[in-house]
Design a protein around this motif. Structure first.
Motif, PDB file in Angstrom:
ATOM      1  N   LYS A  14       0.828  -1.084  -0.182  1.00  0.00           N
ATOM      2  CA  LYS A  14      -0.254   0.122  -0.139  1.00  0.00           C
ATOM      3  C   LYS A  14       0.892   0.979  -0.055  1.00  0.00           C
ATOM      4  N   CYS A  15       0.629   2.023  -0.567  1.00  0.00           N
ATOM      5  CA  CYS A  15       1.306   3.202  -1.458  1.00  0.00           C
ATOM      6  C   CYS A  15       0.168   4.918  -1.376  1.00  0.00           C
ATOM      7  N   GLU A  23       7.308  16.588  -9.020  1.00  0.00           N
ATOM      8  CA  GLU A  23       8.390  15.417  -8.686  1.00  0.00           C
ATOM      9  C   GLU A  23       8.300  14.379  -7.994  1.00  0.00           C
ATOM     10  N   SER A  24       7.810  13.329  -7.898  1.00  0.00           N
ATOM     11  CA  SER A  24       6.358  11.729  -7.139  1.00  0.00           C
ATOM     12  C   SER A  24       7.394  11.571  -6.209  1.00  0.00           C
ATOM     13  N   THR A  25       6.666  11.232  -4.851  1.00  0.00           N
ATOM     14  CA  THR A  25       7.094  10.533  -3.976  1.00  0.00           C
ATOM     15  C   THR A  25       6.428   9.262  -4.043  1.00  0.00           C
ATOM     16  N   ARG A  26       5.926   8.541  -4.101  1.00  0.00           N
ATOM     17  CA  ARG A  26       5.926   7.472  -3.603  1.00  0.00           C
ATOM     18  C   ARG A  26       5.680   6.614  -2.364  1.00  0.00           C
ATOM     19  N   ILE A  27       4.637   7.262  -1.564  1.00  0.00           N
ATOM     20  CA  ILE A  27       5.278   6.502  -0.223  1.00  0.00           C
ATOM     21  C   ILE A  27       4.796   5.105   0.109  1.00  0.00           C
ATOM     22  N   ILE A  28       5.758   4.010   0.394  1.00  0.00           N
ATOM     23  CA  ILE A  28       4.943   2.818   0.167  1.00  0.00           C
ATOM     24  C   ILE A  28       5.193   2.745   1.919  1.00  0.00           C
ATOM     25  N   TYR A  29       4.014   2.640   2.931  1.00  0.00           N
ATOM     26  CA  TYR A  29       3.029   2.428   4.370  1.00  0.00           C
ATOM     27  C   TYR A  29       3.502   1.121   4.435  1.00  0.00           C
ATOM     28  N   SER A  30       3.156   0.234   3.742  1.00  0.00           N
ATOM     29  CA  SER A  30       2.679  -1.514   4.075  1.00  0.00           C
ATOM     30  C   SER A  30       2.981  -2.362   3.442  1.00  0.00           C
ATOM     31  N   GLY A  31       3.093  -3.610   3.503  1.00  0.00           N
ATOM     32  CA  GLY A  31       3.682  -4.690   2.683  1.00  0.00           C
ATOM     33  C   GLY A  31       4.945  -4.629   2.451  1.00  0.00           C
ATOM     34  N   PHE A  32       6.038  -3.480   2.368  1.00  0.00           N
ATOM     35  CA  PHE A  32       7.348  -4.517   1.761  1.00  0.00           C
ATOM     36  C   PHE A  32       7.447  -4.553   3.304  1.00  0.00           C
ATOM     37  N   ALA A 373      -4.129   7.424  -3.401  1.00  0.00           N
ATOM     38  CA  ALA A 373      -3.657   6.099  -3.315  1.00  0.00           C
ATOM     39  C   ALA A 373      -4.024   4.568  -3.986  1.00  0.00           C
ATOM     40  N   LEU A 374      -2.924   3.676  -3.445  1.00  0.00           N
ATOM     41  CA  LEU A 374      -2.431   2.925  -3.935  1.00  0.00           C
ATOM     42  C   LEU A 374      -2.647   1.626  -3.517  1.00  0.00           C
ATOM     43  N   SER A 375      -3.140   0.583  -3.613  1.00  0.00           N
ATOM     44  CA  SER A 375      -2.756  -1.038  -3.518  1.00  0.00           C
ATOM     45  C   SER A 375      -2.183  -2.171  -4.986  1.00  0.00           C
ATOM     46  N   PHE A 376      -1.110  -2.466  -4.150  1.00  0.00           N
ATOM     47  CA  PHE A 376      -0.801  -3.490  -5.634  1.00  0.00           C
ATOM     48  C   PHE A 376      -0.178  -4.193  -5.297  1.00  0.00           C
ATOM     49  N   VAL A 377      -0.893  -5.594  -6.510  1.00  0.00           N
ATOM     50  CA  VAL A 377      -0.482  -6.292  -6.343  1.00  0.00           C
ATOM     51  C   VAL A 377       0.603  -7.270  -6.926  1.00  0.00           C
TER      52      VAL A 377
END
Length: 396
Positions: A14-15, A23-32, A373-377
């Motif tokens: 989840k990001c 300039e993008s910042t993809r904040i990875i806050y769950s699942g790593f 807000a995104l969820s990647f699978v």
């Protein structure tokens, strides 16, 4: 159960996506995957064991070759000691950087806005200053402690996007000035002509930057009405050459840590143009090429610290003097410049890796905004997106 819920059960990452001057910042806050050890050890572990996940989140089809990210790291040695509230690892198209100002500005807002203690276990340790309407957040980056001040709403519970975030850099210093770097014939680009060398400065602002005036590269119009592809071609050749130059390599040795001792970026500077906000003494523009030839859309906060340290070394900037730093994007929109000033000087930077240096602490400020807000699978048998790809590499 619908398809979204089914996919989430398979282990979504989840990001939150934000941008700072484009300039993008993809904040990875769950699942790593959980990392262990000191923050630099966690960075090593992420590089050696989970680089496919970094690629999956940064590159196509979920990202692109200019994507940038920040992984939330709840536990580090500075968090355990109480110096930091949380840690982070910065990611890009080819690996993990050691500092990032634009992402720090975005992270500051996100960390104030989240109240999820599984994401930010020490969120309740933040103590808002209700009179000033701001709150301090200490972030442990791979280069050290970054002290961030985030403007808030009146109750101190949310960030206020109408006012800029500011941070105090780790000690920045000039590593080498006025290096005359020979440019062999096989390295030269058309605009350089027969010029045998160029002048380069090396400065550190949490990462090492080679700073070069655009006119040194042979581009007579500077960063106004110029050909971006031509400058990109020149900088690609230059960066690879600088990484092999002995005098540059010597300048890149950070006293405290070998793992900080590499050339992160070439910053091309035009001192003659730039959007000038109120309250600053002057303005300039930079075009930052970093990592795998990414171009920063923002003014590049860690390089702002490096440029202020360089200007201080050359006696062009004094303590407390404000200066504006622009990117192509902030000039185009007449908004989004970073402003900076030196707030501390004469700070010793000591270690076993090289000679002692004396640094400055820089106050940098800018604004960041949410974009999604995104969820990647990843589905079984999806070989194309498992580690991501860059289209240009598919031609090989």
């Amino acid at each position: 159960m619908d398809v979204a819920q089914q996919l989430e059960q398979n282990g979504a990452i989840k990001c939150i996506d934000m941008h700072t001057t484009g300039e993008s910042t993809r904040i990875i806050y769950s699942g790593f995957p959980r990392l262990t050890g000191t923050l630099l050890e966690q960075r090593d572990q992420a590089k050696s064991q989970y680089d496919n996940i970094r690629k999956r989140l940064m590159l196509e089809p979920r990202g692109h070759s200019d994507m940038y990210g920040a992984i939330i790291i709840p536990e580090t040695e500075l968090v355990h000691s109480g110096e930091a509230h949380i840690g982070t690892l910065f990611t890009h198209n080819s690996g993990f950087s050691t500092m990032c100002g634009h992402a720090t500005i975005a992270l500051g807002r996100f960390l104030v806005d989240t109240h999820d203690l599984t994401v930010f276990p020490r969120r309740n340790d933040l103590k808002p200053d209700l009179a000033a309407r701001e709150v301090k957040v200490n972030i442990h980056a791979p280069c050290g402690l970054v002290r961030v001040t985030v403007p808030t709403t009146e109750d101190g519970q949310k960030s206020d996007p109408s006012r800029p975030v500011r941070f105090l850099s780790t000690p920045a210093y000039c590593a080498a000035t006025n290096l005359q770097v020979p440019i062999p014939a096989e390295v030269r680009w058309p605009e350089l002509g027969d010029k045998a060398s160029i002048e380069v400065d090396i400065s550190y602002g949490g990462a090492f930057y080679a700073l070069v005036d655009i006119h040194e590269l042979g581009f007579s119009t500077g960063l106004r009405n110029f050909n971006l592809d031509s400058v990109t071609f020149a900088v690609k050749k230059l960066k690879r050459h600088l990484e092999t130059d002995p005098q540059v390599r010597k300048a890149l040795q950070h006293p405290e840590e070998e793992r900080l001792s590499f050339l992160y970026s070439v910053m091309v500077v035009d001192h003659e143009i730039g959007f000038k906000p109120d309250g600053v003494s002057g303005a300039e523009t930079g075009l930052c090429y970093f990592a795998g030839d990414q171009i920063d859309r923002s003014p590049t906060g860690s390089c702002v610290a490096a440029r202020m340290a360089l200007a201080h070394e050359k006696k062009l900037r004094v303590k407390g003097e404000s200066w504006a730093y622009n990117s192509l994007v902030s000039n185009y929109f007449n908004t989004g410049a970073f402003t900076a000033a030196i707030v501390e000087e004469g700070i010793p930077i000591e270690g076993q890796n090289s000679e002692t240096r004396y640094g400055v602490v820089i106050h940098v400020q800018g604004s960041a905004y949410y974009t999604g807000a995104l969820s990647f699978v990843i589905e079984k048998n999806d070989l194309i997106s498992e580690s991501g790809f860059v289209l240009q590499n598919c031609t090989q």
